[in-house]
Scaffold this motif. Structure first.
Motif, PDB file in Angstrom:
ATOM      1  N   UNK A 238     -28.670   5.652 -49.899  1.00  0.00           N
ATOM      2  CA  UNK A 238     -27.273   5.828 -50.290  1.00  0.00           C
ATOM      3  C   UNK A 238     -26.321   5.413 -49.167  1.00  0.00           C
ATOM      4  N   UNK A 239     -26.661   5.751 -47.920  1.00  0.00           N
ATOM      5  CA  UNK A 239     -25.816   5.365 -46.798  1.00  0.00           C
ATOM      6  C   UNK A 239     -25.797   3.853 -46.625  1.00  0.00           C
ATOM      7  N   UNK A 240     -26.938   3.201 -46.840  1.00  0.00           N
ATOM      8  CA  UNK A 240     -26.985   1.746 -46.729  1.00  0.00           C
ATOM      9  C   UNK A 240     -26.142   1.077 -47.817  1.00  0.00           C
ATOM     10  N   UNK A 241     -26.242   1.564 -49.044  1.00  0.00           N
ATOM     11  CA  UNK A 241     -25.460   0.978 -50.130  1.00  0.00           C
ATOM     12  C   UNK A 241     -23.967   1.185 -49.920  1.00  0.00           C
ATOM     13  N   UNK A 242     -23.575   2.417 -49.540  1.00  0.00           N
ATOM     14  CA  UNK A 242     -22.155   2.694 -49.336  1.00  0.00           C
ATOM     15  C   UNK A 242     -21.615   1.966 -48.108  1.00  0.00           C
ATOM     16  N   UNK A 243     -22.381   1.941 -47.014  1.00  0.00           N
ATOM     17  CA  UNK A 243     -21.933   1.231 -45.830  1.00  0.00           C
ATOM     18  C   UNK A 243     -21.820  -0.260 -46.054  1.00  0.00           C
ATOM     19  N   UNK A 244     -22.757  -0.831 -46.801  1.00  0.00           N
ATOM     20  CA  UNK A 244     -22.687  -2.254 -47.159  1.00  0.00           C
ATOM     21  C   UNK A 244     -21.464  -2.526 -48.023  1.00  0.00           C
ATOM     22  N   UNK A 245     -21.169  -1.631 -48.942  1.00  0.00           N
ATOM     23  CA  UNK A 245     -20.003  -1.823 -49.798  1.00  0.00           C
ATOM     24  C   UNK A 245     -18.703  -1.764 -49.019  1.00  0.00           C
ATOM     25  N   UNK A 246     -18.572  -0.802 -48.107  1.00  0.00           N
ATOM     26  CA  UNK A 246     -17.362  -0.714 -47.288  1.00  0.00           C
ATOM     27  C   UNK A 246     -17.224  -1.905 -46.350  1.00  0.00           C
ATOM     28  N   UNK A 247     -18.339  -2.465 -45.891  1.00  0.00           N
ATOM     29  CA  UNK A 247     -18.286  -3.550 -44.913  1.00  0.00           C
ATOM     30  C   UNK A 247     -18.020  -4.910 -45.550  1.00  0.00           C
ATOM     31  N   UNK A 248     -18.517  -5.146 -46.748  1.00  0.00           N
ATOM     32  CA  UNK A 248     -18.495  -6.497 -47.313  1.00  0.00           C
ATOM     33  C   UNK A 248     -17.608  -6.648 -48.541  1.00  0.00           C
ATOM     34  N   UNK A 249     -17.002  -5.582 -49.011  1.00  0.00           N
ATOM     35  CA  UNK A 249     -16.138  -5.673 -50.182  1.00  0.00           C
ATOM     36  C   UNK A 249     -14.770  -5.084 -49.855  1.00  0.00           C
ATOM     37  N   UNK A 250     -13.760  -5.652 -50.456  1.00  0.00           N
ATOM     38  CA  UNK A 250     -12.404  -5.152 -50.303  1.00  0.00           C
ATOM     39  C   UNK A 250     -11.911  -4.682 -51.663  1.00  0.00           C
ATOM     40  N   UNK A 251     -11.460  -3.443 -51.724  1.00  0.00           N
ATOM     41  CA  UNK A 251     -10.997  -2.871 -52.970  1.00  0.00           C
ATOM     42  C   UNK A 251      -9.870  -1.900 -52.650  1.00  0.00           C
TER      43      UNK A 251
ATOM     44  N   UNK B  24     -22.188  10.644 -41.421  1.00  0.00           N
ATOM     45  CA  UNK B  24     -22.451   9.888 -40.201  1.00  0.00           C
ATOM     46  C   UNK B  24     -23.351   8.691 -40.472  1.00  0.00           C
ATOM     47  N   UNK B  25     -24.326   8.866 -41.352  1.00  0.00           N
ATOM     48  CA  UNK B  25     -25.182   7.736 -41.713  1.00  0.00           C
ATOM     49  C   UNK B  25     -24.411   6.633 -42.411  1.00  0.00           C
ATOM     50  N   UNK B  26     -23.467   7.012 -43.269  1.00  0.00           N
ATOM     51  CA  UNK B  26     -22.621   6.010 -43.932  1.00  0.00           C
ATOM     52  C   UNK B  26     -21.782   5.251 -42.907  1.00  0.00           C
ATOM     53  N   UNK B  27     -21.202   5.979 -41.963  1.00  0.00           N
ATOM     54  CA  UNK B  27     -20.406   5.325 -40.914  1.00  0.00           C
ATOM     55  C   UNK B  27     -21.270   4.380 -40.089  1.00  0.00           C
ATOM     56  N   UNK B  28     -22.462   4.817 -39.725  1.00  0.00           N
ATOM     57  CA  UNK B  28     -23.358   3.974 -38.931  1.00  0.00           C
ATOM     58  C   UNK B  28     -23.764   2.724 -39.688  1.00  0.00           C
ATOM     59  N   UNK B  29     -24.061   2.854 -40.970  1.00  0.00           N
ATOM     60  CA  UNK B  29     -24.466   1.691 -41.758  1.00  0.00           C
ATOM     61  C   UNK B  29     -23.301   0.735 -41.989  1.00  0.00           C
ATOM     62  N   UNK B  30     -22.099   1.261 -42.094  1.00  0.00           N
ATOM     63  CA  UNK B  30     -20.937   0.385 -42.261  1.00  0.00           C
ATOM     64  C   UNK B  30     -20.730  -0.456 -41.009  1.00  0.00           C
TER      65      UNK B  30
END
Length: 312
Positions: free
Chosen positions: A116-129, A179-185
């Motif tokens: 979940x952290x990888x998916x959310x961090x990838x979404x915050x990093x590579x998509x703009x919404x 914290x995992x989401x922040x790290x993955x982003x």
């Protein structure tokens, strides 16, 4: 009378030979020893390893030797194997059930939280919404909230849903890792090149396929880092299982050993003279899987921590 002219190359070479030799600047030496720093590192090493050393020594003693012998050395009659055997056979082998429960809680929670952290961090990093910055700032604010402050509201929520005293009461809250989401982003920002994503989109790949076949492989070091952090946090979690679980068969190791310690101190039913030594031995056994996990996944953990520290 003939004169011979000196060739320009010879003149320049002779003038160069007369120039004083320039000093070669030596590279700075990074191998210098600092006595205060060495003392500080040794003190930190002793601070972290001394409790583990005491635990190893104490697990070889009986309850009587725990109080009558020197704490940092073996007693006259070590009994590590006997303590281990008694730990696994006490109360019809309930320690084995606690150990399996802890493994199940920790593995399922860490895998789910890392994904979940990888998916959310990838979404915050590579998509703009719309609202992406506000959402990420909300995640940063959630990092500062201690988990114990959310334990009682979580219990009330799960009580309304009828999930108290079930394994889901431990697994579901552990899936949320700000914290995992922040790290993955931060990791996905540089680890996943935009050119690869554009090439995959041009070839007709969907976003889900791009994430699972391309991005997830590039995010592997950060994914393992989040997995390790969540694994340790869930394995050592005490307060959440304490308020969520009432059935001893669902206890993790932390709550189970705490109940044994309470029996040893209060002299309750089922307690014995060697109960305290079983608590110490069980604590030693409980940290061995974590040590093995860190040793096996150390290189991924270190590379994941260094991610995003250097801009290219």
């Amino acid at each position: 009378m003939t004169t011979t002219a000196v060739p320009p190359a010879t003149a320049s070479s002779s003038s160069k030979s007369r120039k004083p030799a320039t000093r070669v600047r030596r590279a700075p030496s990074y191998g210098r020893r600092s006595t205060p720093l060495t003392i500080a590192m040794l003190a930190a090493l002793a601070y972290f390893l001394l409790p583990l050393f005491w635990l190893l020594i104490a697990s070889t003693k009986s309850t009587q030797d725990l109080f009558n012998s020197f704490g940092l050395w073996f007693s006259d009659a070590p009994q590590l194997l006997a303590n281990i055997r008694s730990t696994f056979t006490q109360d019809d082998g309930v320690f084995v059930r606690w150990l399996l429960n802890t493994v199940m809680y920790a593995v399922v929670s860490s895998l789910g939280a890392a994904l979940l952290a990888a998916a959310a961090g990838y979404g915050f990093a590579k998509f703009r919404f719309r609202g992406d910055r506000a959402g990420f700032n909300l995640v940063l604010g959630a990092v500062m909230v201690p988990t114990t402050a959310l334990a009682i509201p979580t219990y009330l929520l799960f009580a309304e849903a009828g999930l108290v005293n079930t394994p889901w009461a431990i697994i579901l809250p552990s899936l949320v890792n700000p914290f995992g989401l922040y790290l993955m982003r931060v990791y996905a920002q540089d680890a996943v090149p935009d050119s690869i994503l554009e090439a995959a989109r041009i070839d007709g790949a969907g976003e889900a396929r791009i994430f699972f076949t391309i991005a997830l492989r590039l995010l592997a070091p950060g994914l393992v880092t989040v997995l390790l952090f969540t694994l340790v946090a869930t394995w050592n979690n005490y307060f959440l299982p304490l308020i969520m679980l009432n059935d001893p068969d669902l206890y993790p190791i932390t709550v189970g050993l705490s109940s044994w310690a309470a029996q040893a101190q209060n002299g309750g039913a089922g307690s014995s003279s060697d109960m305290l030594s079983l608590v110490v031995t069980g604590s030693l056994i409980s940290i061995l899987p974590l040590v093995a996990a860190f040793l096996l996944l150390q290189r991924y953990w270190q590379s994941g921590l260094a991610a995003g520290g250097v801009k290219q």
